[in-house]
Design an enzyme around this catalytic site. Structure first.
Site, mmCIF file in Angstrom:
data_model
loop_
_atom_site.group_PDB
_atom_site.id
_atom_site.type_symbol
_atom_site.label_atom_id
_atom_site.label_comp_id
_atom_site.label_asym_id
_atom_site.label_seq_id
_atom_site.Cartn_x
_atom_site.Cartn_y
_atom_site.Cartn_z
ATOM 1 N N GLY A 148 0.819 -1.202 0.000
ATOM 2 C CA GLY A 148 0.000 0.000 0.000
ATOM 3 C C GLY A 148 0.853 1.252 0.000
ATOM 4 C CB CYS A 149 0.057 4.733 -0.949
ATOM 5 S SG CYS A 149 -1.578 4.911 -0.216
ATOM 6 C CE1 TYR A 150 -1.158 8.240 4.590
ATOM 7 C CE2 TYR A 150 -3.115 6.877 4.380
ATOM 8 C CZ TYR A 150 -2.534 8.124 4.520
ATOM 9 O OH TYR A 150 -3.329 9.247 4.578
ATOM 10 C CB THR A 152 5.374 2.279 0.071
ATOM 11 O OG1 THR A 152 4.801 1.129 -0.557
ATOM 12 C CG2 THR A 152 6.695 2.615 -0.609
#
Length: 342
Positions: A148-150, A152
């Site tokens: 996921g973005c957060y 990473t």
């Protein structure tokens, strides 16, 4: 050439995948699926792709995905797990940009995603696609769970500290901010312009679905349970994540050198000079995580600043990076972009 299919090509991660893959010298795009938009030229929906892509959307049943070398799922949670087994049985590699295969504990996944998992046995096989820790496993994988973005931004910020045993693992804090594209392309009130512009707010303080994913990774890095608090915020940006991370120093160590040495060979992690403050605009459109490490007043608190473009290193760019590793290509193929500034 690598024959590529994309399931779910109408969202922001889908169009970002298309933007990157249309310029990839080793990729032949074979199919982009959408049941609702089947038959529509992709460039009619996304005019930035005019002159770059002539494909039309097709239904998954008509797309011939089983003839691809790799299929990306840029779909809502719960879709990839319904179709992955058949693709793997056909010899197709799968990269899932949603959360279906990220969390190894099935009970935890079902608790946070509010559905029964369709193929728990494949979760055990899936490789978590954070190249900075799993590059060797990614290279031999059939199924990759793209982070996921957060997760990473947060994991890359904490990774050197936990690997080195340099901080107290009982109290780790991530204060993270995201642009509105992190919420996807679906129409929702909280991301309307009049709601999100000129505004700033925390959300999901009591529990965000990325918390167990991040905690899982931090505990792997540390080799033991950790105490972890995650507070996400919505900011009036289109793209970008800024994670401010806090921990208590427990070892006498040169933190700047620690980060520089850990990421010295990582093309997509940029450790900035001591005292620097990375900005989200510096990574817009680029597959890079910029990090700065601080020790305010020389005290026992370390503050790590980590910024990414949530649609690139936080999603589509990292997925392409994983594909490059899978097919033994230079990792920066189609990803050597400079951030867009201003």
């Amino acid at each position: 050439m690598i024959k590529v299919g994309i399931v779910g090509g109408t969202g922001y991660t889908g169009v970002e995948l298309l933007r990157l893959l249309t310029r990839h010298p080793q990729v032949e795009l074979k199919a982009i699926t959408s049941r609702k938009e089947a038959g529509m030229p992709v460039a009619d929906m996304f005019p930035n792709l005019r002159g770059w892509l002539k494909l039309a959307f097709s239904t998954p049943e008509e797309a011939g995905l089983e003839n691809c070398d790799v299929v990306f799922f840029a779909t809502p949670n719960g879709v990839a797990m319904q179709q992955t087994r058949a693709l793997l049985d056909a010899g197709v590699k799968v990269i899932d940009l949603a959360a279906d295969f990220r969390i190894k504990d099935i009970a935890v996944w079902e608790q946070w995603y509010k559905m029964e998992h369709a193929c728990p046995d494949l979760v055990a096989e899936a490789v978590y696609g954070l190249p900075e820790i799993n590059r060797a496993s990614i290279r031999g994988a059939r199924l990759i769970a793209n982070p996921g973005c957060y997760p990473t931004a947060v994991q890359l910020g904490f990774l050197p500290l936990l690997e080195a045993g340099a901080v107290d693992t009982s109290f780790l804090v991530a204060d993270a901010k995201s642009g509105v594209s992190g919420g996807g392309r679906k129409p929702e009130t909280h991301i309307l312009f009049a709601e999100a512009a000129d505004n700033f707010k925390a959300y999901a303080v009591g529990g965000h679905r990325h918390w167990p994913e991040i905690k899982q990774g931090l505990e792997i890095f540390a080799g033991k349970p950790v105490g972890f608090t995650f507070v996400p915020h919505l900011t009036p940006l289109i793209r970008g994540i800024h994670a401010t991370l806090y921990a208590k120093v427990s070892a006498d160590i040169d933190l700047q050198s620690l980060f520089e040495q850990r990421y010295a060979d990582e093309a997509f992690v940029d450790v900035m000079p001591a005292g620097a403050h990375p900005e989200t605009r510096s990574v817009r459109g680029a597959n890079i995580c910029r990090i700065a490490v601080h020790r305010p007043q020389g005290g026992d608190t370390v503050v790590v600043l980590s910024v990414i473009d949530n649609l690139v290193k936080g999603a589509a760019g990292q997925a392409v990076q994983n594909m490059n590793i899978l097919f033994d290509l230079p990792e920066d193929t189609a990803l050597a972009d400079v951030g867009m500034l201003p």
